[in-house]
Design an enzyme around this catalytic site. Structure first.
Site, PDB file in Angstrom:
ATOM      1  N   SER A   1     -30.380   5.436 -96.276  1.00 15.26           N
ATOM      2  CA  SER A   1     -30.009   4.909 -96.907  1.00 15.26           C
ATOM      3  C   SER A   1     -28.870   3.396 -97.127  1.00 15.26           C
ATOM      4  O   SER A   1     -28.470   3.265 -97.737  1.00 15.26           O
ATOM      5  CB  SER A   1     -28.939   6.003 -97.480  1.00 15.26           C
ATOM      6  OG  SER A   1     -27.927   6.291 -96.196  1.00 15.26           O
TER       7      SER A   1
ATOM      8  N   THR B   1     -23.728   5.048 -97.366  1.00 14.68           N
ATOM      9  CA  THR B   1     -23.809   3.534 -96.886  1.00 14.68           C
ATOM     10  C   THR B   1     -23.219   3.420 -95.634  1.00 14.68           C
ATOM     11  O   THR B   1     -22.249   4.964 -95.588  1.00 14.68           O
ATOM     12  CB  THR B   1     -23.006   2.922 -97.696  1.00 14.68           C
ATOM     13  OG1 THR B   1     -23.686   3.117 -99.098  1.00 14.68           O
ATOM     14  CG2 THR B   1     -22.051   2.444 -97.558  1.00 14.68           C
TER      15      THR B   1
ATOM     16  N   THR C   1     -25.830  -0.826 -97.018  1.00 18.17           N
ATOM     17  CA  THR C   1     -26.733   0.010 -98.091  1.00 18.17           C
ATOM     18  C   THR C   1     -27.496  -0.355 -99.060  1.00 18.17           C
ATOM     19  O   THR C   1     -28.054  -1.517 -98.794  1.00 18.17           O
ATOM     20  CB  THR C   1     -25.633   0.397 -98.615  1.00 18.17           C
ATOM     21  OG1 THR C   1     -25.778   1.688 -99.115  1.00 18.17           O
ATOM     22  CG2 THR C   1     -25.300  -0.374 -99.934  1.00 18.17           C
TER      23      THR C   1
ATOM     24  N   ARG D   1     -29.242  -2.756-110.235  1.00 20.13           N
ATOM     25  CA  ARG D   1     -27.828  -2.505-110.022  1.00 20.13           C
ATOM     26  C   ARG D   1     -27.363  -2.819-108.750  1.00 20.13           C
ATOM     27  O   ARG D   1     -27.363  -3.177-107.604  1.00 20.13           O
ATOM     28  CB  ARG D   1     -27.938  -0.771-110.238  1.00 20.13           C
ATOM     29  CG  ARG D   1     -26.782  -0.353-109.703  1.00 20.13           C
ATOM     30  CD  ARG D   1     -25.876   0.188-108.218  1.00 20.13           C
ATOM     31  NE  ARG D   1     -25.600   1.201-108.956  1.00 20.13           N
ATOM     32  CZ  ARG D   1     -24.494   1.555-107.346  1.00 20.13           C
ATOM     33  NH1 ARG D   1     -25.229   0.970-106.488  1.00 20.13           N
ATOM     34  NH2 ARG D   1     -24.328   2.423-107.110  1.00 20.13           N
ATOM     35  N   VAL D   2     -26.262  -3.121-108.917  1.00 23.38           N
ATOM     36  CA  VAL D   2     -25.233  -3.747-107.180  1.00 23.38           C
ATOM     37  C   VAL D   2     -24.307  -2.716-107.642  1.00 23.38           C
ATOM     38  O   VAL D   2     -23.239  -2.508-108.602  1.00 23.38           O
ATOM     39  CB  VAL D   2     -24.991  -4.855-107.800  1.00 23.38           C
ATOM     40  CG1 VAL D   2     -23.945  -4.711-106.291  1.00 23.38           C
ATOM     41  CG2 VAL D   2     -25.796  -5.682-107.401  1.00 23.38           C
ATOM     42  N   GLY D   3     -23.765  -1.966-106.041  1.00 25.80           N
ATOM     43  CA  GLY D   3     -22.744  -0.850-106.501  1.00 25.80           C
ATOM     44  C   GLY D   3     -21.244  -1.560-105.319  1.00 25.80           C
ATOM     45  O   GLY D   3     -20.946  -3.565-105.829  1.00 25.80           O
ATOM     46  N   ASP D   4     -20.915  -0.566-105.606  1.00 26.23           N
ATOM     47  CA  ASP D   4     -19.251  -1.491-104.507  1.00 26.23           C
ATOM     48  C   ASP D   4     -19.689  -1.732-103.365  1.00 26.23           C
ATOM     49  O   ASP D   4     -18.490  -2.656-102.695  1.00 26.23           O
ATOM     50  CB  ASP D   4     -18.376  -0.390-104.260  1.00 26.23           C
ATOM     51  CG  ASP D   4     -18.599   1.462-103.623  1.00 26.23           C
ATOM     52  OD1 ASP D   4     -20.251   1.315-103.132  1.00 26.23           O
ATOM     53  OD2 ASP D   4     -18.272   1.269-102.205  1.00 26.23           O
TER      54      ASP D   4
ATOM     55  N   THR E   1     -17.554   4.821 -98.965  1.00 22.97           N
ATOM     56  CA  THR E   1     -18.771   4.979 -99.236  1.00 22.97           C
ATOM     57  C   THR E   1     -18.850   6.575-100.033  1.00 22.97           C
ATOM     58  O   THR E   1     -17.569   7.102-100.843  1.00 22.97           O
ATOM     59  CB  THR E   1     -19.312   5.877 -98.051  1.00 22.97           C
ATOM     60  OG1 THR E   1     -20.778   6.411 -98.010  1.00 22.97           O
ATOM     61  CG2 THR E   1     -18.353   7.363 -97.736  1.00 22.97           C
ATOM     62  N   GLY E   2     -20.295   6.265-100.649  1.00 23.63           N
ATOM     63  CA  GLY E   2     -19.971   7.144-102.406  1.00 23.63           C
ATOM     64  C   GLY E   2     -20.246   6.511-103.543  1.00 23.63           C
ATOM     65  O   GLY E   2     -21.065   5.948-103.178  1.00 23.63           O
TER      66      GLY E   2
ATOM     67  N   GLY F   1     -20.606   4.282-106.052  1.00 24.59           N
ATOM     68  CA  GLY F   1     -20.164   2.658-105.912  1.00 24.59           C
ATOM     69  C   GLY F   1     -19.535   2.339-107.371  1.00 24.59           C
ATOM     70  O   GLY F   1     -18.481   2.105-107.349  1.00 24.59           O
TER      71      GLY F   1
END
Ligand code: SD4
Length: 338
Positions: A92, A196, A214, A224-227, A247-248, A250
């Site tokens: 991850s 992450t 991450t 896609r881009v997360g937080d 974490t989690g 995003g």
């Protein structure tokens, strides 16, 4: 984990007491309903490191060595998460991570210091240490964030070599092939009890820094881009107040600008754990469907007074903290037991 250090796994949430230089020991199981914000007095001496999940143990050890030698919080944060990025058994974080639905491993990272200097990269491929590219963005460009091919070109200009092995790694490729059979996207909370890595460091001068890195959610849409690389969502530091990492899922963190919200809640007077809990509650309020989707989000925070804590939507989130002679793996409080 170094030989000298033995990590003790404890349930978080000491009732009340301030424990200098170590994490306070628990008196209860971590059912938050029974323990309203009682762990908020956890306190540390400097230097100090805390980071998400069990893989934080190794990251903390490296970061703490930097701090012990008189290094800055910023250097320690970078060095710490580089350990996790280089761990090819980690699915991850870094290039050992699970790919997106097109079979590509794309990486997100950011870094921030006590003076609100920050840098980030997202949707970056083939570079082993996105956190160091993020730091280079911070130090060598007028920008905060570079993404995709632009981030890659910048990394190459700065001397970062592309990897000479194929990603996804064979095991990750097999998992992706298996996933392709149904192609059903379903974020899983607490994957393999690690995810992450977000790290917060405090050096001998009391400066706070943080980093987050991450490979993002497994089988995400390409692009896609997360937080995690978003300053204010996956990480936020304000030297006047403190810092937070997330974490989690995003998308859920971004919808509440999670780490910025945690820091602002501390600014308004909440302790780190109170602030994390308040924003976790906000995440749930904004996601009425969360019960069904098993959404998981967790925050860690520390303030400039040396207090620290964490909180999560669901049971299963933990963090490693390291101070002089003491290391702990702590389960955070949570709102949902299942
Ligand atoms: C993301 N927050 O990309 C990251 C990954 C993570 O549980 O922490 N997943 O959404």
């Amino acid at each position: 984990m170094s030989d000298r250090r033995k990590f003790l796994k404890i349930s978080a949430l000491a009732a009340g007491g301030v424990a200098l230089g170590r994490c306070a020991l628990p008196e209860n199981d971590n059912n938050s309903a029974a323990l309203p914000n009682q762990a908020s007095d956890n306190q540390h001496e400097v230097p100090f490191v805390m980071s998400t999940w069990r893989h934080g143990i190794a990251a903390n050890a490296a970061a703490f060595e930097v701090l012990k030698a008189g290094g800055t919080a910023l250097d320690a944060a970078e060095v710490g998460v580089r350990v996790t990025e280089a761990d090819m058994t980690n699915r991850s974080v870094g290039l050992g991570g699970l790919p997106d639905r097109e079979g590509r491993v794309t990486l997100d990272a950011c870094i921030m210091d006590h003076d609100s200097r920050c840098g980030a990269v997202a949707f970056l491929e083939k570079i082993m240490h996105p956190v160091s590219v993020a730091r280079a963005v911070m130090e060598h460009t007028p920008h905060v964030m570079l993404v995709g091919p632009g981030a890659y070109a910048f990394a190459r200009e700065r001397g970062f070599e592309p990897i000479d092995f194929k990603v996804p790694l064979p095991e990750a490729e097999r998992a992706w092939q298996e996933w392709l059979r149904n192609s059903e996207y379903r974020p899983e909370p607490n994957i393999e009890n690690h995810d992450t890595i977000g790290i917060l460091t405090r050096d001998a001068e009391g400066r706070i820094a943080g980093a987050c890195t991450t490979s993002g959610m497994a089988y995400k849409m390409h692009g896609r881009v997360g937080d995690s690389p978003i300053i204010g969502s996956g990480l936020f530091v304000d030297g006047e107040v403190g810092g937070a990492v997330a974490t989690g899922l995003g998308e859920a963190v971004m919808r509440v600008a999670g780490c910025s919200a945690v820091v602002e809640t501390m600014r308004a007077g909440a302790s780190p754990e109170e602030a994390c809990r308040e924003i976790v509650e906000r995440v749930l309020r904004k996601h009425p469907e969360a019960e069904a989707t098993e959404l998981q989000v967790g925050f860690l925070a520390m303030d400039r007074a040396g207090r620290y804590g964490g909180y999560s939507v669901r049971k299963g989130f933990n963090y490693a903290c390291t101070a002089a002679g003491e290391d702990r793996l702590i389960d955070t409080g949570y709102l949902r037991a299942e």
